[in-house]
Design a protein around this motif. Structure first.
Motif, short mmCIF file in Angstrom:
data_model
loop_
_atom_site.label_atom_id
_atom_site.label_comp_id
_atom_site.label_asym_id
_atom_site.label_seq_id
_atom_site.Cartn_x
_atom_site.Cartn_y
_atom_site.Cartn_z
N PHE A 1 0.83 -1.21 0.00
CA PHE A 1 0.00 0.00 0.00
C PHE A 1 0.86 1.26 0.00
O PHE A 1 0.56 2.23 -0.70
CB PHE A 1 -0.92 0.01 1.22
N ALA A 2 1.94 1.25 0.79
CA ALA A 2 2.81 2.43 0.86
C ALA A 2 3.36 2.79 -0.53
O ALA A 2 3.45 3.98 -0.89
CB ALA A 2 3.95 2.19 1.84
N GLU A 3 3.74 1.78 -1.30
CA GLU A 3 4.25 2.03 -2.66
C GLU A 3 3.18 2.68 -3.53
O GLU A 3 3.45 3.64 -4.26
CB GLU A 3 4.71 0.71 -3.28
N ARG A 4 1.95 2.13 -3.46
CA ARG A 4 0.88 2.69 -4.28
C ARG A 4 0.48 4.09 -3.82
O ARG A 4 0.25 4.98 -4.63
CB ARG A 4 -0.34 1.76 -4.27
N PHE A 5 0.38 4.28 -2.52
CA PHE A 5 -0.04 5.58 -2.01
C PHE A 5 1.00 6.66 -2.32
O PHE A 5 0.66 7.83 -2.53
CB PHE A 5 -0.29 5.51 -0.50
N ALA A 6 2.27 6.28 -2.37
CA ALA A 6 3.32 7.25 -2.68
C ALA A 6 3.07 7.92 -4.02
O ALA A 6 3.32 9.12 -4.20
CB ALA A 6 4.68 6.57 -2.65
N ILE B 1 9.55 5.50 1.29
CA ILE B 1 9.41 5.93 -0.11
C ILE B 1 9.33 7.45 -0.07
O ILE B 1 8.41 8.01 0.53
CB ILE B 1 8.16 5.35 -0.77
N ALA B 2 10.30 8.12 -0.69
CA ALA B 2 10.37 9.57 -0.58
C ALA B 2 10.65 10.19 -1.93
O ALA B 2 11.25 9.57 -2.82
CB ALA B 2 11.46 9.99 0.41
N ALA B 3 10.23 11.44 -2.09
CA ALA B 3 10.51 12.19 -3.31
C ALA B 3 11.99 12.50 -3.40
O ALA B 3 12.65 12.71 -2.37
CB ALA B 3 9.70 13.49 -3.31
N GLU B 4 12.53 12.54 -4.62
CA GLU B 4 13.95 12.82 -4.79
C GLU B 4 14.31 14.21 -4.27
O GLU B 4 15.41 14.42 -3.76
CB GLU B 4 14.33 12.70 -6.28
N ASP B 5 13.37 15.15 -4.40
CA ASP B 5 13.65 16.50 -3.92
C ASP B 5 13.28 16.71 -2.45
O ASP B 5 13.35 17.81 -1.92
CB ASP B 5 12.93 17.54 -4.78
#
Length: 866
Positions: free
Chosen positions: A314-319, A361-365
């Motif tokens: 779920f964390a992957e999809r919600f990201a 799971i985080a944004a690159e920026d």
């Protein structure tokens, strides 16, 4: 930031004309004290005298209506795009470093919150009505009076991260009648000071200004905090545990401490919900709104599962959904401390990935991050678009969440209808205070509880006065103490019936809950529309008036004999009035079967009747034998018409009626307007000033009449959400009755002098139907109904005086009496301008309005039928 001059926003708005005294020099400074901006030195001097100030200010009651009026004026000013008030306050925010768009949003939020409809809803929801400060009877059967009284000196210690909170908490304090001292952070803008100065300026009486003090200083200034808290009756504080503890140590014993502490909120998703893309989009939007700075922002997403794999999946999809939502909302620059907290939290979570406990799971920026964690314990996130995802099977929800119950606020539940119902019960039992749909966590509604309580109740005391039977006809103790504060009538054009009907075309549907149609006794039936809340307010006011008139809900057995049906309001209204009085009532309604009605009155022991005089008169006479033998009708309350003196004598002497009094003075358009008390006679009524502002204008010109002189009655309704009806010419004539009523009430009185339609022009002369009634009664001993019929003739107009054949004298004698006693009638007849006749008929031949059954006293057939 350099403080602005002391007059900024005040003289322009009108405060300089209120005559407020200002102590000390007229200096500029960051503090607003009862109408003046002052500096630190002057604030310190005044703080020392705060106990004495409180005693003086609180001796003067504050009308809730003054607060509502001032707030609406300010809301209107904030909603005027290029208006001076909005321009000044935007400058205060932007000069303090607030972005222009955020500044506009803040003012819009405040304007919506202080608009009259929002505050009225809040008052009704939290304190039960629009005038909670008045000592009224919660149960009309008992002479016990209750009210919401101010706590007294109310100190607000506002947060530094929510610009709208500081002024809005003071508005709540004003609604509850308190003296408010607000402390803002030393790093805040001067919005609270200047906005509350504008609010004070919007009140021409100066009463609000006297109840507002705003100080800006650091919490490290403990001596000032001590001077604030020591004389306080209640201290409301925003902030975390440390901030609350520091203030609590200064609060004296017996002082109420109201904590608005930090809270944590979460979302809870069932399998169906977490598989739905729209639900995830809505949840991601909640995460991004306000950078999770609100207590109701989601910091954790719980899944109804025990499977760690489902959590990580779920964390992957919600990201992906969070990335899309974040891209649509500009991200502000983070403070170093915020950046450090996020970095630390993310680093620890990445280290725990090696143990299989977490996944990041985080944004690159670095603009957002999802932190998946297999451990269900509730944990605060570092905010700024950072959210935990954790497993929590519903069976474990109570055990996991309850240890954090002191901090829980909002839970957004996603699932089917049954899931939402069951899970709501579970999380509420665990300590959650509010449940919302996913995507609506930060939304609210007017009147919503805050952190599990009603703020207005926390800022008030519930007080009571227990009185004896001497107060049986007193509905409100305040009326015996002093006149109520009544706002001045607005300026602008007068409104007539046609104007009212035209406005209905644009009335919003949410202001149109209840439809009534007038009886049409003075013209075509007209429509009137109320909200349910408006109707309730009016019926409660009319119920208070009925108590004053001598109705005893604890003992009287009332029969409602008003007409019903066809959208006519009298029967329904009096049903509601009697219901609110907790009275015993027989809802019979007026009907043609007088025998059945009389039988019901006797069978059920009715001793009080409500109805139109014309109907009641017919009932008493058609069933005179039954009602005389019964002899149980002790009270008669009437509406819409009047009983003549002779009719009153007959009811009293022949039927044993002990009290005959107007049930209410009112209209379908405006609702109840006045009431009689046990000391008013004839057509004299007290005005319901809690609902309306009355003007009495010259019959020929739009200017007030001299004191005690007759004129047109013009009402402004102040408690209507939609149809507010300002300066409405109701069609009645009247005059003010000077002085305090013998009943002890300071509520003003008027004497009704008839309607415009009572005076007709015929044969070039003006004739008043009430003069015909008086002559018939005084000269002829007549006790029946009277009706004038006007018609055109060959060369001259005709007027026929119609009398009830049961009581009518010889028509020739009656004709002579009318000509002799009414000079205008005699002159018009002698001059050949008018033909006058007298005719007798059965009451069934008298024309009445079909809806209400009210007698039409004047039938004008000279106009062509449309």
């Amino acid at each position: 930031m350099n403080p602005e001059p002391a007059t900024t926003g005040l003289e322009t708005a009108g405060l300089a004309t209120t005559g407020l005294a200002t102590a000390g020099p007229a200096t500029a400074g960051p503090h607003f004290w009862q109408g003046s901006f002052i500096d630190d030195e002057e604030a310190a001097r005044r703080l020392a005298g705060l106990p004495e100030l409180a005693a003086g200010v609180l001796a003067e009651p504050l009308s809730t209506e003054l607060v509502l009026d001032a707030c609406q004026r300010l809301a209107d000013a904030l909603g005027t795009p290029a208006g001076p008030v909005r321009t000044r306050l935007l400058a205060v925010l932007t000069d303090g470093g607030t972005a222009p768009e955020e500044a506009s949003e803040t003012l819009a939020e405040i304007a919506e919150a202080i608009a009259r409809p929002a505050l009225e809803r809040k008052l009704r929801r939290e304190l039960g009505g629009l005038r909670p400060e008045r000592l009224t009877r919660p149960d009309a059967r008992e002479t016990t009076f209750e009210a919401w009284a101010p706590v007294g000196l109310l100190v607000h210690i506002a947060p530094g991260n929510a610009a709208a909170v500081a002024p809005l908490t003071v508005v709540e304090g004003l609604l509850t009648g308190n003296l408010n001292v607000l402390k803002t952070s030393s790093g805040d803008t001067l919005l609270a000071q200047h906005l509350l100065a504008e609010l004070a300026a919007a009140d021409p009486t100066g009463a609000l200004a006297r109840r507002i003090v705003v100080l800006r200083f650091s919490s490290a200034r403990t001596e000032w905090l001590r001077l604030l808290c020591e004389p306080a009756d209640t201290v409301a504080v925003w902030g975390g545990e440390e901030a609350v503890r520091s203030v609590a140590g200064l609060v004296p014993a017996g002082c109420r401490l109201v904590e608005w502490g930090h809270r944590i909120s979460f979302a809870y998703l069932t399998r169906d919900a977490w598989s739905d893309g729209a639900t995830l989009d809505a949840l991601a939007a909640d995460v991004c709104r306000f950078e999770q700075q609100a207590c109701s922002s989601p910091q954790v997403v719980y899944l109804d599962t025990e499977d760690d794999g489902e959590v990580f999946s779920f964390a992957e999809r919600f990201a992906a959904h969070l990335a899309d939502a974040s891209a649509k909302v500009p991200r502000p620059e983070l403070e170093p401390a915020e950046h450090a907290e996020i970095t630390t939290t993310e680093l620890i979570a990445r280290l725990e990935e090696h143990l299989g406990l977490t996944r990041v799971i985080a944004a690159e920026d670095g603009s957002w991050r999802v932190l998946a964690d297999t451990r269900p314990a509730l944990a605060a996130s570092p905010l700024n678009r950072s959210v935990w995802v954790k497993p929590l099977p519903r069976a474990s929800a109570l055990a996991v969440l309850r240890p954090m119950r002191r901090y829980l606020q909002t839970a957004a539940i996603g699932g089917g209808r049954a899931d939402v119902a069951r899970l709501s019960q579970a999380v509420l039992a665990a300590g959650v205070l509010r449940v919302t749909p996913v995507g609506g966590m930060l939304d609210g509604y007017h009147g919503e509880p805050h952190d599990g309580v009603y703020a207005l109740q926390r800022y008030s005391r519930r007080v009571s006065v227990r009185a004896d039977e001497a107060f049986a006809t007193t509905a409100c103790l305040d009326d015996l103490a002093a006149p109520a504060v009544v706002p001045a009538a607005p300026s602008g054009p007068l409104l007539d019936k046609a104007g009212v009907q035209e406005r209905l075309r644009t009335l919003a549907p949410d202001h149109a809950h209840l439809y009534f149609r007038s009886g049409g006794s003075t013209g075509a039936p007209a429509l009137s529309v109320f909200t349910n809340a408006d109707y309730d307010t009016q019926m409660r006011a009319a119920a208070d008036g009925l108590l004053a008139a001598g109705f005893d809900p604890a003992r009287d057995r009332a029969a409602n004999l008003f007409y019903c049906g066809g959208m006519y309001g009298s029967f329904i209204s009096f049903f509601s009035i009697l219901e609110r009085l907790n009275a015993t009532q027989l809802p019979l309604a007026a009907g043609p079967d007088h025998a059945a009605t009389a039988e019901a009155l006797v069978a059920h022991g009715a001793d009080t009747v409500f109805g139109m005089p014309s109907y009641l008169w017919q009932l008493f006479h058609s069933e005179s034998a039954v009602l005389r033998a019964y002899g149980g009708i002790r009270k008669v309350f009437y509406g819409g018409e009047h009983f003549t003196a002779e009719q009153r004598r007959v009811l009293t002497e022949e039927f044993g009626v002990q009290l005959i009094r107007s049930a209410a003075y009112g209209s379908t358009d405006l609702g109840p307007l006045g009431y009689q008390c046990t000391h008013t006679e004839g057509s004299v009524h007290h005005v319901l000033t809690g609902l309306h502002t009355l003007e009495i204008l010259d019959p020929e010109a739009d200017r007030p009449v001299a004191a005690g002189q007759p004129g047109r009655l013009v009402f402004t309704s102040r408690t209507r959400a939609g149809q507010r009806l300002e300066r409405y010419q109701i069609g009645d004539l009247g005059r003010a009755v000077e002085g305090v009523c013998p009943c002890g009430s300071h509520t003003p009185r008027i004497e009704l002098l008839g309607r415009y339609g009572d005076v007709v022009r015929i044969g070039t002369y003006f004739l008043n139907v009430r003069r015909f009634i008086a002559v018939a009664e005084e000269r002829l001993g007549y006790r029946g109904e009277l009706q004038l019929v006007l018609d055109s003739g060959d060369g001259r107009e005709r007027i026929a005086v119609r009398l009830d054949e049961r009581y009518a004298p010889d028509p020739t004698a009656a004709h002579a009496a009318f000509l002799a006693a009414i000079p205008e009638l005699g002159s018009a007849t002698a001059e050949g301008l008018l033909t006058c006749t007298v005719e007798t008929a059965a009451t069934t031949a008298f024309e009445r309005t079909p809806t209400s059954g009210k007698l039409r006293t004047v039938i004008d057939r000279r106009q062509p039928t449309v």
